[in-house]
Design a protein around this motif. Sequence first.
Motif, PDB file in Angstrom:
ATOM      1  N   HIS A 180     132.914  47.710  26.157  1.00 36.26           N
ATOM      2  CA  HIS A 180     133.178  48.904  25.478  1.00 36.26           C
ATOM      3  C   HIS A 180     134.021  49.956  26.108  1.00 36.26           C
ATOM      4  CE1 HIS A 180     129.098  48.011  23.540  1.00 36.26           C
ATOM      5  NE2 HIS A 180     128.686  47.719  24.797  1.00 36.26           N
ATOM      6  N   PRO A 181     134.612  50.561  25.265  1.00 38.59           N
ATOM      7  CA  PRO A 181     135.668  51.594  25.694  1.00 38.59           C
ATOM      8  C   PRO A 181     135.226  52.636  26.486  1.00 38.59           C
ATOM      9  CG  PRO A 181     135.446  51.787  23.242  1.00 38.59           C
ATOM     10  CD  PRO A 181     134.390  50.704  23.849  1.00 38.59           C
ATOM     11  N   GLU A 182     135.922  53.190  27.505  1.00 42.98           N
ATOM     12  CA  GLU A 182     135.618  54.255  28.175  1.00 42.98           C
ATOM     13  C   GLU A 182     135.444  55.571  27.414  1.00 42.98           C
ATOM     14  OE1 GLU A 182     137.213  56.730  31.963  1.00 42.98           O
ATOM     15  OE2 GLU A 182     138.271  55.166  31.148  1.00 42.98           O
ATOM     16  N   TYR A 183     134.176  56.238  27.504  1.00 44.75           N
ATOM     17  CA  TYR A 183     133.903  57.297  26.754  1.00 44.75           C
ATOM     18  C   TYR A 183     133.956  58.308  27.671  1.00 44.75           C
ATOM     19  CZ  TYR A 183     131.303  60.242  23.334  1.00 44.75           C
ATOM     20  OH  TYR A 183     131.047  61.192  22.484  1.00 44.75           O
ATOM     21  N   THR A 213     137.074  58.054  22.947  1.00 49.16           N
ATOM     22  CA  THR A 213     137.558  56.540  23.522  1.00 49.16           C
ATOM     23  C   THR A 213     138.934  56.645  23.523  1.00 49.16           C
ATOM     24  OG1 THR A 213     136.856  55.547  21.546  1.00 49.16           O
ATOM     25  CG2 THR A 213     135.262  55.727  23.047  1.00 49.16           C
TER      26      THR A 213
END
Length: 88
Positions: free
Chosen positions: A6-9, A28
């Motif tokens: 998952h991308p960094e939020y 993101t």
Amino acid sequence: MKAGIHPEYREVLFHDVSNDFKFITRSTINTREKIEFEGTEYPLVKIEVSSESHPFYTGKHKIVDTAGRVDKFRKKFGTVGSKTQMAE
């Protein structure tokens, strides 16, 4: 959730360059620039239109032309079909 896919939020600062309005939200989006705002460093995203500058929200008509497209159009077509010409 699976780790590592998952991308960094994170919190990101968006800067509306047309009127110097800044706001922080979570995103993101990837960005290389960073800026310090209120004592904290945030990733920076520069935008041309936000709710503070968009005519729908402000009630003001404003032409945003960063590449000279409006001038190029006016040179090519003149004022054909403009409101002032139609009123005559």
